[in-house]
Structure formats: structure tokens, C-alpha cells
Design an enzyme around this catalytic site. Structure first.
Site, mmCIF file in Angstrom:
data_model
loop_
_atom_site.group_PDB
_atom_site.id
_atom_site.type_symbol
_atom_site.label_atom_id
_atom_site.label_comp_id
_atom_site.label_asym_id
_atom_site.label_seq_id
_atom_site.Cartn_x
_atom_site.Cartn_y
_atom_site.Cartn_z
ATOM 1 N N CYS A 187 0.819 -1.212 0.000
ATOM 2 C CA CYS A 187 0.000 0.000 0.000
ATOM 3 C C CYS A 187 0.854 1.263 0.000
ATOM 4 O O CYS A 187 1.857 1.345 0.688
ATOM 5 C CB CYS A 187 -0.881 -0.013 1.244
ATOM 6 S SG CYS A 187 -1.965 1.388 1.367
ATOM 7 N N CYS A 225 -0.201 5.608 7.477
ATOM 8 C CA CYS A 225 -1.507 5.194 7.995
ATOM 9 C C CYS A 225 -1.319 4.270 9.183
ATOM 10 O O CYS A 225 -0.389 3.474 9.223
ATOM 11 C CB CYS A 225 -2.245 4.475 6.871
ATOM 12 S SG CYS A 225 -3.760 3.688 7.360
ATOM 13 N N CYS A 285 -2.258 -0.593 9.162
ATOM 14 C CA CYS A 285 -1.365 -1.762 9.068
ATOM 15 C C CYS A 285 0.012 -1.393 9.597
ATOM 16 O O CYS A 285 0.570 -0.386 9.192
ATOM 17 C CB CYS A 285 -1.163 -2.180 7.623
ATOM 18 S SG CYS A 285 -2.639 -2.689 6.793
ATOM 19 N N GLN A 338 -17.429 -10.479 14.073
ATOM 20 C CA GLN A 338 -15.993 -10.626 13.796
ATOM 21 C C GLN A 338 -15.692 -10.092 12.398
ATOM 22 O O GLN A 338 -16.423 -10.380 11.452
ATOM 23 C CB GLN A 338 -15.593 -12.099 13.882
ATOM 24 C CG GLN A 338 -15.506 -12.627 15.306
ATOM 25 C CD GLN A 338 -14.311 -12.095 16.075
ATOM 26 O OE1 GLN A 338 -13.490 -11.340 15.550
ATOM 27 N NE2 GLN A 338 -14.217 -12.474 17.338
ATOM 28 N N TYR A 349 -19.849 -13.718 27.746
ATOM 29 C CA TYR A 349 -19.509 -12.615 26.831
ATOM 30 C C TYR A 349 -19.869 -13.063 25.408
ATOM 31 O O TYR A 349 -19.038 -13.056 24.507
ATOM 32 C CB TYR A 349 -18.014 -12.268 26.892
ATOM 33 C CG TYR A 349 -17.475 -12.032 28.285
ATOM 34 C CD1 TYR A 349 -17.484 -10.753 28.831
ATOM 35 C CD2 TYR A 349 -16.961 -13.083 29.040
ATOM 36 C CE1 TYR A 349 -16.980 -10.527 30.108
ATOM 37 C CE2 TYR A 349 -16.459 -12.862 30.323
ATOM 38 C CZ TYR A 349 -16.467 -11.593 30.853
ATOM 39 O OH TYR A 349 -15.971 -11.385 32.097
ATOM 40 N N CYS A 357 -8.727 -11.409 22.707
ATOM 41 C CA CYS A 357 -8.049 -10.590 21.698
ATOM 42 C C CYS A 357 -6.919 -9.807 22.355
ATOM 43 O O CYS A 357 -6.348 -8.915 21.745
ATOM 44 C CB CYS A 357 -9.036 -9.657 21.019
ATOM 45 S SG CYS A 357 -9.911 -8.613 22.170
HETATM 46 N N1 SAH Z 1 -18.196 -14.091 21.524
HETATM 47 C C1 SAH Z 1 -18.722 -13.044 20.682
HETATM 48 C C2 SAH Z 1 -18.412 -11.609 21.142
HETATM 49 C C3 SAH Z 1 -17.223 -11.345 21.998
HETATM 50 S S1 SAH Z 1 -16.879 -9.623 22.208
HETATM 51 C C4 SAH Z 1 -18.288 -13.239 19.244
HETATM 52 O O1 SAH Z 1 -17.351 -14.003 18.962
HETATM 53 O O2 SAH Z 1 -18.883 -12.649 18.371
HETATM 54 C C5 SAH Z 1 -17.075 -9.436 23.957
HETATM 55 C C6 SAH Z 1 -18.504 -9.230 24.399
HETATM 56 O O3 SAH Z 1 -18.513 -9.103 25.832
HETATM 57 C C7 SAH Z 1 -19.156 -7.959 23.870
HETATM 58 O O4 SAH Z 1 -20.335 -8.318 23.187
HETATM 59 C C8 SAH Z 1 -19.472 -7.147 25.133
HETATM 60 O O5 SAH Z 1 -20.690 -6.426 25.039
HETATM 61 C C9 SAH Z 1 -19.556 -8.212 26.205
HETATM 62 N N2 SAH Z 1 -19.301 -7.753 27.592
HETATM 63 C C10 SAH Z 1 -18.415 -6.825 28.007
HETATM 64 N N3 SAH Z 1 -18.418 -6.707 29.355
HETATM 65 C C11 SAH Z 1 -19.344 -7.589 29.822
HETATM 66 C C12 SAH Z 1 -19.811 -7.922 31.128
HETATM 67 N N4 SAH Z 1 -19.319 -7.320 32.208
HETATM 68 N N5 SAH Z 1 -20.765 -8.878 31.229
HETATM 69 C C13 SAH Z 1 -21.257 -9.491 30.118
HETATM 70 N N6 SAH Z 1 -20.833 -9.204 28.860
HETATM 71 C C14 SAH Z 1 -19.906 -8.268 28.697
#
Ligand code: SAH
Length: 468
Positions: free
Chosen positions: A72, A78, A81, A298, A327, A424
Site C-alpha cells: 500500500c 496510515c 497496518c 468478527q 460474553y 483478543c
Molecule cells: N463471543 C462473541 C463476542 C465477543 S466480544 C463473538 O465471537 O462474536 C465481547 C462481548 O462481551 C461484547 O459483546 C461485550 O458487550 C460483552 N461484555 C463486556 N463486558 C461484559 C460484562 N461485564 N458482562 C457481560 N458481557 C460483557
């Protein structure tokens, strides 16, 4: 002893966090902007602290064999990346190394085997979502300055330069999303400028155009354009709609989100659907997911599928298992593993995500998932466990900050036989795992590359309860 302004020649040892590299001089750590391990460089010390120093490369004397030509023209300016100049194999190894070091330094785990990073099927064109910002302050690249062309300095739409809240690169090229995304960006820029629609002024909080978000369904071909503006203007939106429909028949839905607040975020108070259903769909495995303008999904669809496969395999799920997916977001992991287990209970903070999760389960004819909205800190109680049953497996996928220590303790008390931690952020993951070390042993560590050319790394850790 090193001093600010010193210049010296050295060889770069390894990658460090945030796209930097490092080397040691007499046991003293030197962080170097953007170098590659193996480079022989002349550096200049820019900052000196008690335990480390920072430096920039003045001259690349001998490039590392790990280097490759970045694709790029904005590379280096930027912030999107950081690693386009590094062979993909070396990026993968650097991510593996990052996970290993986090486990050592933040978890106190020595000698844990970290598997080779799972490569992304596509290393360019993999992103299904791009969020571009508008600005009245355009950042000029060295090439743009050198070109001596007359340039509009007061309109930019693209990505921010690193560490600069105001300035935006007027991006005409980007290799992370699918080509349609960049074609839209360029055509819309021309349209907005011809129409004299004003970009948002971050300092004065005036102007109209704030963000442009393009989302694509990698596996469905659907395309969503979301223009975030400071107000709703019906005349302008009718013009935009006509333009997009005429020029881009590929776009399946156009929406306009209104954000009147000073906060620079690509979501807002109201969303107007200008045409199409206001959502797009994408597929992970055999399952179809509905994606609303602001929903989390994702960003690398194909690799997300592999991430979920790894998660399912490492969880060693069995047909009689009760699984907690904590989560859970919009329920993607829950739905992905549901056909292989007895029941899944998903917990998620954001109520609208829980609604999406329920709708996604229903649309995919998945009957054995229950979704609960709430903060895990309050939700994960003995009462909750009495109601839903003791889990055989817990899967957690927290945001970057990791888990609240109290939630980690609750999980340790619950002591499911198998625990899978998707993260992550290897540092907070290692920190949380440290709290579990008396109760769980690490069975496998699998980094997964969802974000080629960036230094972000996703990591799945499989744990098993120790014998009591
Ligand atoms: N497993 C899902 C999303 C993971 S992202 C996937 O793969 O698509 C992390 C998620 O945790 C987010 O949706 C966020 O809203 C949630 N989260 C953050 N803090 C939280 C808490 N204290 N209790 C419950 N969920 C929470």
C-alpha cells in the site's frame, strides 16, 4: 550509557508491542519504531527512561530477510497496518511469540507450548467492515507534499494517522477490505465534494459528514453503506440514495445514522433506513447471521469460522454437555457449538446483542440455546447456576480488558471440567489465567490470526480442572 540524541548502529533483536521492535544494549532495552528483527540499522535515541529508551531508525544499513515490499502507498503513514513490510510467515511467528511472552510476563507461566499461529485464509481483502472518518484537517503524506499538486487540505475521508485525534489521511487505496469498499469510498468522496457537504470539524463541533461505515457479507455478497451525519437532512439523503442506487447496484442497503454528540463514535441516536432491509447477512459454517449497523460481528468472516472451530475442538464438547458461553455477543459461538451439545447458556451485557442472539438462534433453527442479558459480575451467581444447571464446559470471550477478578473467582468456584478462554488481548488473558492456576492447567494455546498486517492477535487457551 545512552542519552537522548545519541546515534548508534545495531541489529534489531525482535518485535515488541504496538508494531515496535526492540534490542538490548548492555542489558538495557531499546524500543525502536517499526524495525524488523534482523535489520542492521543506524538509530537515534529519542527518549530515555530509567528502565528503557526509545529510538527511531535514521538509516536502514542492511534490511532483514524477514522484510518484504509493502503493498500500500500509505504504508508507514496510515495507522491501519503496521506489518505490511514483514513476510506473512514472520508475522505469524511474531504473534506466537507475543502470546508466549504474555504468558511468561503477565501470567508467570514458563515453558508453556504455544502452537504455531493459525494463518488467515486471505491476507488482503479479508475485512468485512471498515469505518472511515471525515475531517476538516487532512494529513498530507510525504508523497502528496512532494507532488506539488494543488490539494484540498480541508476535506478528508479515510483513516486517522496514529496518535492524532484530528488529522485524517484522504485514503484512496486500502487492501484490508474487499475492493467494493474502496470503490465506494472514492466515489462517495467525489460525490460529497461536488455536493459541497461539509465534513465534521472535530474542534468546533460543526459540519455534517462524520463517518462512513461499509460492511460486506463475505459469504453473501450483501453490502451495507452507513453514513453517519450530525443531523437528518431528507433532501440530501434522497440525493445520496439516488446516487448509490444508480452507481452501485451491489449495495443492498443504505442507512443514515445520526450522531449529534461531540463524541467521535460511529454510532448514534437514530438510524434511518434509506433503502433495503437496514441489515446485511453473513455466514459462519452453515449458519446465517443478521448484522445490524451497530452490531458486533468478527471482522474476518472466514477466519472467525476457524476461530470458532478451534474453540469447539479445544472445548472437546460432547452431546450431553451443558455449556456456558460467557460474553457471547450476538451468540455466534453459542450457535456454532449448539448442534454438538445438549444446551448452551449465553450471557451478554448489551441487551440488543442478546436480542440478536435470540433472533439468530431462531433463524437457524437452533432450539437448545438460552440467552441472558446482564453484567456477568451480577449475573453469575449460585442462583443463576441453580436455575440453568452446572456447566460441563465454560467458554469465555471477554473484551480487551479481560475479566473482572470476581468473575474469574466465580468460574474457579464453579469448576467446570473444561474451560476455554478466547481473547483478543494476550496480556489480560495471561493475567486472568494466573488467577486460575491453582484450579486449572493449561492444555493448549492456539493463536489465531484474524488481522493480517496488524499486530493484533487472537488466542484460544484450553484449560482443564486439576484434580481436587
Ligand atoms: N463471543 C462473541 C463476542 C465477543 S466480544 C463473538 O465471537 O462474536 C465481547 C462481548 O462481551 C461484547 O459483546 C461485550 O458487550 C460483552 N461484555 C463486556 N463486558 C461484559 C460484562 N461485564 N458482562 C457481560 N458481557 C460483557
Amino acid at each position: 550509557m545512552l542519552h537522548q540524541g545519541d546515534e548508534l548502529e545495531l541489529r534489531i533483536e525482535k518485535f515488541a508491542d504496538r508494531g515496535k521492535s526492540l534490542t538490548r544494549v548492555d542489558g538495557y532495552v531499546l524500543f525502536i519504531e517499526s524495525g524488523v528483527p534482523g535489520d542492521r540499522v543506524r538509530i537515534c535515541v529519542t527518549k530515555r527512561k530509567a528502565s528503557y529508551a526509545e529510538a527511531r531508525i535514521v538509516q536502514l544499513l542492511e534490511p532483514s530477510p524477514l522484510r518484504t515490499a509493502p503493498r500500500c502507498r500509505y504504508f508507514g503513514t496510515c495507522g491501519g497496518c503496521k506489518w505490511q513490510h514483514v513476510h506473512y510467515e514472520a508475522q505469524l511467528e511474531a504473534k506466537r511469540q507475543r502470546v508466549y511472552e504474555a504468558l511468561v510476563h503477565h501470567g508467570g507461566f514458563d515453558g508453556v507450548a504455544v502452537r504455531p499461529t493459525l494463518p488467515s485464509p486471505r491476507i488482503y481483502g479479508y475485512r468485512n467492515k471498515m469505518e472511515f472518518s471525515f475531517s476538516t484537517e487532512r494529513w498530507l503524506t510525504p508523497e502528496e507534499i512532494a507532488s506539488q499538486q494543488p490539494l484540498d487540505r480541508h476535506f478528508a475521508v479515510g483513516l486517522h494517522v496514529p496518535n492524532n485525534f484530528y488529522k485524517v489521511i484522504d485514503l484512496e487505496e486500502c487492501h484490508l477490505p474487499e475492493p467494493i469498499t474502496v470503490r465506494l469510498l472514492n466515489a462517495l468522496r467525489t460525490f460529497f465534494k461536488e455536493q459541497h457537504w461539509e465534513p465534521w470539524d472535530i474542534r468546533r463541533h460543526t459540519g455534517y459528514l462524520r463517518h462512513l461505515v461499509v460492511r460486506t457479507g463475505t459469504r453473501t455478497g450483501e453490502v451495507m453503506v452507513n453514513l453517519i451525519t450530525s443531523r437528518y437532512d431528507t433532501v440530501r439523503m434522497a440525493e445520496l440514495k439516488a446516487f448509490v442506487q444508480q452507481r452501485f447496484p451491489e449495495v443492498t442497503t443504505l442507512v443514515n445514522t445520526i450522531n449529534t454528540s461531540p463524541a467521535q463514535v460511529a454510532y448514534g441516536e437514530a438510524t434511518h433506513i434509506l433503502f433495503g432491509p437496514g441489515v446485511i447477512h453473513d455466514k459462519i459454517g452453515p449458519f446465517q447471521f443478521e448484522i445490524a449497523p451497530e452490531a458486533f460481528f468478527q471482522t474476518n468472516t472466514e477466519q472467525a469460522e476457524r476461530l470458532y472451530e478451534v474453540t469447539r475442538e479445544l472445548a472437546e464438547v460432547k452431546p450431553e454437555d451443558l455449556v456456558y458461553d460467557l460474553y457471547c455477543g450476538t451468540g455466534t459461538i453459542s450457535i456454532f457449538i449448539a448442534p454438538h451439545v445438549r444446551h448452551v447458556v449465553g450471557v451478554e451485557l448489551v441487551a440488543s446483542a442478546v436480542e440478536n442472539a435470540r433472533a439468530n438462534a431462531a433463524a437457524n433453527h437452533i432450539p437448545n440455546c438460552t440467552f441472558v442479558a446482564g453484567d456477568l459480575l451480577q449475573v453469575l451467581t449460585p442462583e443463576f447456576v441453580r436455575m440453568h444447571g452446572r456447566p460441563d464446559v465454560i467458554i469465555v470471550d471477554p473484551p480487551r480488558g479481560g475479566m473482572h477478578p470476581q468473575v474469574v473467582r466465580r468460574i474457579a468456584q464453579l469448576r467446570p471440567e473444561r474451560l476455554v478462554y478466547v481473547s483478543c488481548n494476550p496480556q489480560t488473558q495471561a493475567r486472568d489465567l494466573k488467577l486460575l492456576r491453582e484450579h486449572y492447567r493449561i492444555e493448549a494455546v492456539q493463536p489465531v490470526d484474524l488481522f493480517p498486517h496488524t499486530d493484533h492477535v487472537e488466542c484460544v487457551v484450553a484449560l482443564r480442572a486439576c484434580q481436587a
